[in-house]
Design a protein around this motif. Structure first.
Motif, PDB file in Angstrom:
ATOM      1  N   SER A   1      -7.202  -3.282   2.248  1.00 41.77           N
ATOM      2  CA  SER A   1      -6.692  -4.091   1.407  1.00 41.77           C
ATOM      3  C   SER A   1      -7.352  -3.394  -0.656  1.00 41.77           C
ATOM      4  O   SER A   1      -6.758  -5.262  -0.572  1.00 41.77           O
ATOM      5  N   GLY A   2      -6.479  -2.664  -1.010  1.00 45.29           N
ATOM      6  CA  GLY A   2      -7.210  -2.664  -1.902  1.00 45.29           C
ATOM      7  C   GLY A   2      -6.044  -3.606  -3.190  1.00 45.29           C
ATOM      8  O   GLY A   2      -6.342  -3.548  -4.111  1.00 45.29           O
TER       9      GLY A   2
ATOM     10  N   LEU B   1       2.799  -7.314   4.347  1.00 50.86           N
ATOM     11  CA  LEU B   1       1.775  -6.853   3.977  1.00 50.86           C
ATOM     12  C   LEU B   1       0.528  -6.232   4.493  1.00 50.86           C
ATOM     13  O   LEU B   1       0.208  -6.706   5.119  1.00 50.86           O
ATOM     14  N   SER B   2      -0.128  -5.363   4.098  1.00 51.73           N
ATOM     15  CA  SER B   2      -1.574  -4.937   4.913  1.00 51.73           C
ATOM     16  C   SER B   2      -2.218  -5.603   4.381  1.00 51.73           C
ATOM     17  O   SER B   2      -3.240  -5.991   2.977  1.00 51.73           O
ATOM     18  N   VAL B   3      -2.749  -6.507   4.828  1.00 54.74           N
ATOM     19  CA  VAL B   3      -3.965  -7.597   4.827  1.00 54.74           C
ATOM     20  C   VAL B   3      -5.659  -7.494   6.253  1.00 54.74           C
ATOM     21  O   VAL B   3      -4.496  -8.072   8.087  1.00 54.74           O
TER      22      VAL B   3
ATOM     23  N   ILE C   1       0.007 -14.980   7.274  1.00 61.14           N
ATOM     24  CA  ILE C   1      -0.211 -13.940   7.719  1.00 61.14           C
ATOM     25  C   ILE C   1       1.068 -12.884   9.266  1.00 61.14           C
ATOM     26  O   ILE C   1       0.558 -12.232   9.594  1.00 61.14           O
ATOM     27  N   ARG C   2       2.251 -13.431   8.799  1.00 63.70           N
ATOM     28  CA  ARG C   2       3.148 -12.841   9.886  1.00 63.70           C
ATOM     29  C   ARG C   2       3.459 -11.784   9.462  1.00 63.70           C
ATOM     30  O   ARG C   2       3.710 -11.745   8.561  1.00 63.70           O
ATOM     31  N   GLU C   3       3.125 -10.813  10.608  1.00 64.56           N
ATOM     32  CA  GLU C   3       3.477  -9.219  10.906  1.00 64.56           C
ATOM     33  C   GLU C   3       3.051  -8.954   9.550  1.00 64.56           C
ATOM     34  O   GLU C   3       3.346  -7.720   9.321  1.00 64.56           O
TER      35      GLU C   3
ATOM     36  N   VAL D   1       1.112  -1.340   0.072  1.00 64.94           N
ATOM     37  CA  VAL D   1       0.138   0.075   0.441  1.00 64.94           C
ATOM     38  C   VAL D   1       0.969   1.565   0.249  1.00 64.94           C
ATOM     39  O   VAL D   1       1.587   1.274   0.979  1.00 64.94           O
ATOM     40  N   PRO D   2       1.114   1.970  -0.573  1.00 59.81           N
ATOM     41  CA  PRO D   2       1.986   3.590  -1.074  1.00 59.81           C
ATOM     42  C   PRO D   2       0.664   4.648  -0.049  1.00 59.81           C
ATOM     43  O   PRO D   2      -0.352   5.037   0.020  1.00 59.81           O
TER      44      PRO D   2
END
Length: 489
Positions: free
Chosen positions: A99-100, A126-128, A149-151, A71-72
């Motif tokens: 989540s885009g 990542l952004s999850v 989905i770690r970190e 995600v920017p």
């Protein structure tokens, strides 16, 4: 070419011929990043057909290294972003924004009929948002078996716990949820090591002002000491998996009690990269018992609610009896809920057995697993050498709720000329731990003799490793010979 065909010599095997073999493609594809797979598909029509029609290419999908999945962090009123067709407006929620990128990638894979082929999905770092995880678990368009989905960022853990509890509810449809394992509590895999640029060597004046520990030689020595310790633990445990070694704390952040209740609800359905502590204090039938023949009253404070085990104790068990009251977890014999998911993730299989199987160095049977929470190890675990004692070998102090060092000498009565007297035996049993150093933590008597010294000047005890400016005979305060001034600010 015609001469070669007429003479009976076959044509040379090409890369497309090799990748057309399902076995070769399944063993090769997990090692290729997503960018390399799409670059391969763009080279020719044959490779494009292999990539987009074979179900083996995206069976293992790692999006943690994809730049378009990040995600920017730009202002929301910038007029729109690249992965969304519509403009930003007030109807866009926070979870939809964060989540885009991943939703855009999943949409492309679904249009190409590749999303159903993904069985192992890696979204580390990542952004999850929790809503996206809920869709991966519940919706039919996903067929993920193992999710990492770690970190992860922007992840609402409370909403995730609610989604997991709903997914494993007793009234769920048969065959759901499809997901069988989630990597969540551990640290993500380290990035591949790149050649670092050569740095200019600091001048002797600057390096000497930082002390001996911060020098280049000390740093190299500390690194080699850590490598030697890891190699020794791996050889003793016969495996390189940290959970089966005397590795100590495995999780940097202690999970909450709500997560322990969630893992309890998911037992036998979804496995995680952590397990619940099985100490006797978590069993109500064993915790509510009398403290001794003199009291005869139950001790309700001894019971502990379900807690996630965070300490790996090694395969040898208790220092005295080499076992534990609850017994070790043995791979292949114990339930799957007693074994954690191991790292790195399996590349060629999406089964829980492959994710939980420890790989031994000599190919022998997997070692036993001893793990506990820190509350069950209070006063019984040395944080330096990782020796520990169970409840049967050392009871500790349950009233004072503090750690203590207990030394017991075995004595015997010997009758000499009709007179009975006590003679101490040669065996001295020293158990328990004591906090000797705030940096080292609780240590046993053997570690105290190795690392704790008494200053010849002030007679105070200090640790030779944590006190950087100390010497073999003086602490850091007495060994500092410069003028001392009080710094007000």
């Amino acid at each position: 070419m015609g001469a070669l065909i007429l003479s009976g010599n076959p044509l040379p095997t090409t890369l497309a011929d090799l990748l057309s073999n399902t076995l070769v493609l399944r063993q090769t594809a997990p090692y290729l990043p997503v960018s390399a797979i799409y670059a391969l598909a763009a080279t020719s029509r044959a490779f494009h057909q292999i990539v987009h029609q074979s179900p083996e290419v995206f069976r293992y999908l790692d999006l943690s290294t994809v730049k378009s999945a990040v995600v920017p962090y730009e202002p929301l009123d910038s007029g729109g972003i690249s992965w969304r067709a519509e403009r930003m407006d007030e109807s866009l929620t926070e979870d939809e924004f964060y989540s885009g990128p991943l939703r855009g990638i999943f949409s492309k894979l679904e249009r190409r009929r590749l999303l159903r082929n993904v069985h192992t999905l890696v979204l580390d770092g990542l952004s999850v948002p929790a809503d996206l995880v809920r869709e991966i678990i519940a919706e039919d368009r996903f067929n993920v078996r193992i999710l990492s989905i770690r970190e992860a960022k922007n992840l609402n853990e409370r909403k995730l716990m609610q989604a997991l509890r709903y997914a494993v509810r007793p009234t769920r449809p048969e065959g759901t949820p499809r997901i069988k394992g989630i990597y969540l509590f551990g640290a993500r895999d380290p990035a591949p090591v790149q050649d670092a640029p050569v740095k200019k060597r600091p001048s002797p004046s600057r390096s000497s002002s930082k002390g001996v520990v911060s020098s280049q030689g000390a740093q190299i020595g500390a690194e080699w000491n850590q490598k030697s310790t890891d190699a020794l633990n791996a050889s003793l445990a016969r495996t390189e998996d940290k959970w089966y070694q005397s590795a100590g704390r495995m999780l940097t952040k202690r999970p909450s009690l709500e997560w322990a209740e969630t893992l309890k609800a998911c037992e036998g359905i979804i496995s995680f990269d952590a397990v619940l502590c099985r100490g006797p204090r978590h069993d109500a039938t064993k915790a509510f018992k009398s403290e001794g023949p003199t009291t005869g009253f139950p001790n309700p404070t001894a019971y502990l609610p379900p807690t996630i085990a965070t300490v790996a104790l090694g395969p040898s068990g208790c220092e005295n009896c080499h076992s534990s009251p609850e017994g070790p977890a043995v791979f292949g014999q114990s339930p799957t809920s007693e074994a954690p998911l191991l790292t790195p993730l399996p590349l060629h299989s999406s089964s829980i057995r492959a994710a939980q199987m420890p790989q031994t160095i000599d190919g022998s049977r997997p070692p036993p697993l001893f793990v506990r929470c820190e509350e069950c190890l209070k006063g019984r675990w040395c944080e330096r050498c990782h020796k520990w004692w169970d409840e049967d070998c050392y009871a500790g102090s349950t009233i004072a709720k503090r750690t203590e060092l207990q030394q017991t000498e075995f004595i015997e009565s010997v009758a000499t000329n009709g007179t009975a007297h006590l003679i101490p035996k040669q065996t001295i049993k020293v158990i328990g731990v004591w906090r000797d150093c705030f940096g080292c933590g609780h240590t046993c008597i053997n570690c105290k003799e190795l690392y704790i010294r008494q200053c010849v000047s002030c007679r105070n005890e200090y640790c030779v490793e944590d006190n950087d400016a100390s010497s073999a005979t003086r602490c850091d305060w007495c060994n500092y010979t410069s003028r001392r001034t009080v710094e007000m600010y």
